[in-house]
Design an enzyme around this catalytic site. Sequence first.
Site, PDB file in Angstrom:
ATOM      1  N   GLU A  61      -6.009 -10.352  -6.546  1.00 20.11           N
ATOM      2  CA  GLU A  61      -5.103  -9.689  -7.485  1.00 20.11           C
ATOM      3  C   GLU A  61      -4.456 -10.769  -8.333  1.00 20.11           C
ATOM      4  O   GLU A  61      -4.021 -11.801  -7.815  1.00 20.11           O
ATOM      5  CB  GLU A  61      -4.003  -8.895  -6.762  1.00 20.11           C
ATOM      6  CG  GLU A  61      -4.491  -7.700  -5.976  1.00 20.11           C
ATOM      7  CD  GLU A  61      -3.342  -6.946  -5.282  1.00 20.11           C
ATOM      8  OE1 GLU A  61      -2.178  -7.077  -5.741  1.00 20.11           O
ATOM      9  OE2 GLU A  61      -3.614  -6.259  -4.288  1.00 20.11           O
ATOM     10  N   GLU A  89      -2.710  -6.614   2.874  1.00 18.51           N
ATOM     11  CA  GLU A  89      -1.276  -6.758   3.145  1.00 18.51           C
ATOM     12  C   GLU A  89      -0.880  -6.177   4.501  1.00 18.51           C
ATOM     13  O   GLU A  89      -0.089  -5.252   4.601  1.00 18.51           O
ATOM     14  CB  GLU A  89      -0.478  -6.121   2.011  1.00 18.51           C
ATOM     15  CG  GLU A  89      -0.672  -6.901   0.715  1.00 18.51           C
ATOM     16  CD  GLU A  89       0.072  -6.319  -0.469  1.00 18.51           C
ATOM     17  OE1 GLU A  89       0.588  -7.086  -1.283  1.00 18.51           O
ATOM     18  OE2 GLU A  89       0.122  -5.083  -0.578  1.00 18.51           O
TER      19      GLU A  89
END
Length: 1023
Positions: free
Chosen positions: A512, A444
Amino acid sequence: MKLWENYQLDHINRQAARAHFLSFPTKTKAQLNENRYTHAFKNLNGTWQFMFLQAPEYSPQNFYQPDFDTTDMATITVPGSWQVQGFGKMHYSDLWYNFPINPPYVPTINPTGIYKRTFTIDDTFTDQKIILRFNGVDSAFEVWVNGHSVGYSKGARNEAEFDITELAQIGGANDLTVRVYQWSDGTYLEDQDMWWLSGIYRDVELLGVPQTGINDFTVVADLDDTYQDGRLTVTTCLRQAANQTVQFELLDPTGQLAYQTEQTVSNANFTINAEIPAVAKWTAETPNLYTLYMTVKQDDQILEVIPQKVGFRNIHVEGDTFLVNGVAIKFKGVNRHDYNPKNGRVVAKAEIEKDIILMKQFNINAIRTSHYPNSYYLYDLCDQYGMYLIAEADVECHGFELTEKYDWITDDPKWETAYVSRLTRMISREKNHPAILFWSLGNESAFGHNFRKMAEVAKEMDATRLVHYEGDFDAEVVDVYSTMYSWLEHPTKKPLMRDIIADSKKPHILCEYAHAMGNGPGNLKDYQDLFYAHDKLQGGFIWEWFDHGIESYDEQGHKYYRYGGDFGDDPSNKDFCIDGLLMPDRTPSPGLYEYKKVIEPIETTMLDLATGQIQLRSRLDFANLNQFKLVYTILADDQLLQSGEMALPDVPARQTTELELPYQLDFTPLPGTVYLLNLSYQLKTDAAYASAGHELATAQFELPIHTKGLMIQPTGQLTVAEHGAYLDVTGNNFSLQFDQVQGRLLSLCRDGLELIEQGPHFTFWRAPISNDMEIVDEMKKKQFLHLEHETVQNFHYEQLADCLIVTVQTLNGTTNSPWHYDCRYQYTIYPSGDIRFNLQGTPGGKLDMAPDMLPRLGVVLNLNQNLEQVRYFGRGPHENYADSKEAGLLGVYTNTVDGLFTNYVVPQANGNHLDTKWSAFTDDRGQGIVFSTEETFNFSTSFYDEVTVDNALHTNELTKADHIVVNLDYKQNAIGTFSCGQWQLDQYRTKVEPFELNFRITPFNNKEASDQAIAHEILQPGE
């Protein structure tokens, strides 16, 4: 520029990164492979003196000198984060930087810890190179030894080594001072979803190693093109170019010599290559490890012996799949942080080993080290037990996402050193671990120049592994296409899983998915079915392993767990850190049991129940199913009729076979009984992670034996009387009362004991679960679903010869709702005390204004608080829901009301059981009540009303009611994973729909008849 804000300064005097290994004086000690048997080793953990400052500039003069007066200093435990030891402030956030974004600058108020201790060095360190190793310090730090500056380092989750040979005093006291900065320019790359914790939180170690020994080495243990023979390459770097002899011995997993060579070298760097025929290959299912001993000699004297575990395996991409030893494997993984509920990110080897063992016991085969290098113990244990790894660099710049310039520093070449250093230090330390399949560049942080450079460096350093980074959305530089929380269905979300299947040209993983926050996750089987159906979909990683609650105690001594916002931390993502498959006390959540079932290694298909013909499909990628035995049982409800076991034959990975179970269906069926065939696949012998008999897969089939229940005709007399607004009904040994105004059954008594304290009333509300977090405002502030209203439109009763029929017509809605349910309650009351209950609900009003889904459709009622012993026939033993029911096998289960309550860190709706045919509640004298049906219902119970659960923020805030709450539902909504990911799938939703709920209420005493016998009865009213 302040030292801790110089982003182009990576370190001062830190040693070049290298593999993590141990050096021993003899082979005998090397075989033991423990720190204490090395040349020289000293652990510097323990109690240190500590000074906490608001900023580095407040440091006292000469604080780093040995004669500095430490009288007024506090003490602190190392390893440990200072926030969990009473210094500074606890703070949790998923996203935000806790200061203005102005890289590389950090706040003037920069909490700083000065650590001091003294230590002695014994003569085992004589003539050795003395290395001071910090395994983890957050965020940046300076070091002094005996008053002299040693160096500076940053990169909170990476090791840092310093050569202190010239500064250390052997035989005398040595003074060590470390100054740690909470904030540094490195913090801009350390914005991970976790608690902000600072200090020396991993081991501090002192090593003594030979001056001319091996400083670093790289082992590549690959396979040939047929995946049969091993190709071994060892590249070695000596500390000095001196005439030395290096012997290499490779022992196979059984301890037999597989290869040996000896070389005399004069250069610092050299390489050996070898072909090892017919190697035992390493995979997560078959973690075969060789042991390499490297013995360095000089003048026929052994300088050192270095042991290294070696696993032969091959990883490469072929088309749109990546292959491990030629197989397109499936990740069945979890994301894992270093975490401890008392000590934050301080974790011991024993804790990590418990993690790995538990994962193996629950069929998990892969870990993503989210989002940084973990403690070095983890990598050894993953090699040993068999666990695939995505090793992730300590890079996350998530806070920039909100600046509309997400790539602010990611695409700035001036920050290249800061990014690349974290990658190279990770690869250098972990490169020799066969468990690692991917190097992950971080998490991220957008995409740009610095990630392109990192990918380039990763390939240069290690061409044998694949490169991963989810933020490379176009898969420009990575080897696999990786996404987070890709949805199965949604009107606008992209990419959906179907789009990935159609469009992706590279292997795909979900790094994820299925956010395990609170009650959940749902939809696991739906994802796994897709993974199995498409080779290019190679599995994923649940977010995440642990709930990150902080162990706390209230004034009454009750233990509970705090989360974000509980420490005055603002901004905070609150309970978003409570999102694991394990609760903070290591209790497996129901979600973990569901995951175990969904990813189990054996899939069973029934071919012919009458003859016991079944088909087994291996969901293993490498290992043979002959490691298992099959235990089968036939149950009549809970009574064992037959059982047996058999060893499974040879079934290669990914293959199928057919078996015949030698059971006989020649028994006489009993009325109303359900006959079940249960299969349990268990380890035949002990494994490293579990004992023989450990169950790894199950299957269940209902036998085609259906009988009606025993016909019972109620007898006796009923007395019915009105007393104002109340209707009283009595029989031989029971009584009940209705409130005619509210249309409610108020009470049901038998033998003088009140069993029902409030009768069933319609509800569509349940306390929100964590996965409702995105819609809770819609449910509460727009639809007002928690504010239910019931308006009685008619109350009518009719007494017949053998029963009383009470009919109640109601309108049920919420505050300000233009939609509603028209409900009809009907109670048919028999002289035996049995009550047939029927509820019919029909949606009405402005249905275009009704919600898309409801939490539940059912009834809630209150029982006497002493009826806390519970038995039921349904899915269990753990809670289950429409989209999370694979682990819920049918059967008769015994528990308590408390035992059926899942005590989530954040209280929320829980404890549902699908496909329930009956549930019974009794006190300690056997008096109680049975709810049964010829159909099925959802069932849950607890000592807490929905409003209590809804209002409680922590478990210690739950106050037990003076009654037992029972929910019997026609349908309960799915759970999904909408806290971060896929919402409830349409097929599993509870919608505003017509429904009918039927069950029988029977007060009883188990001295007269069992709950099970009563549930098998069918009432046959008289003429």
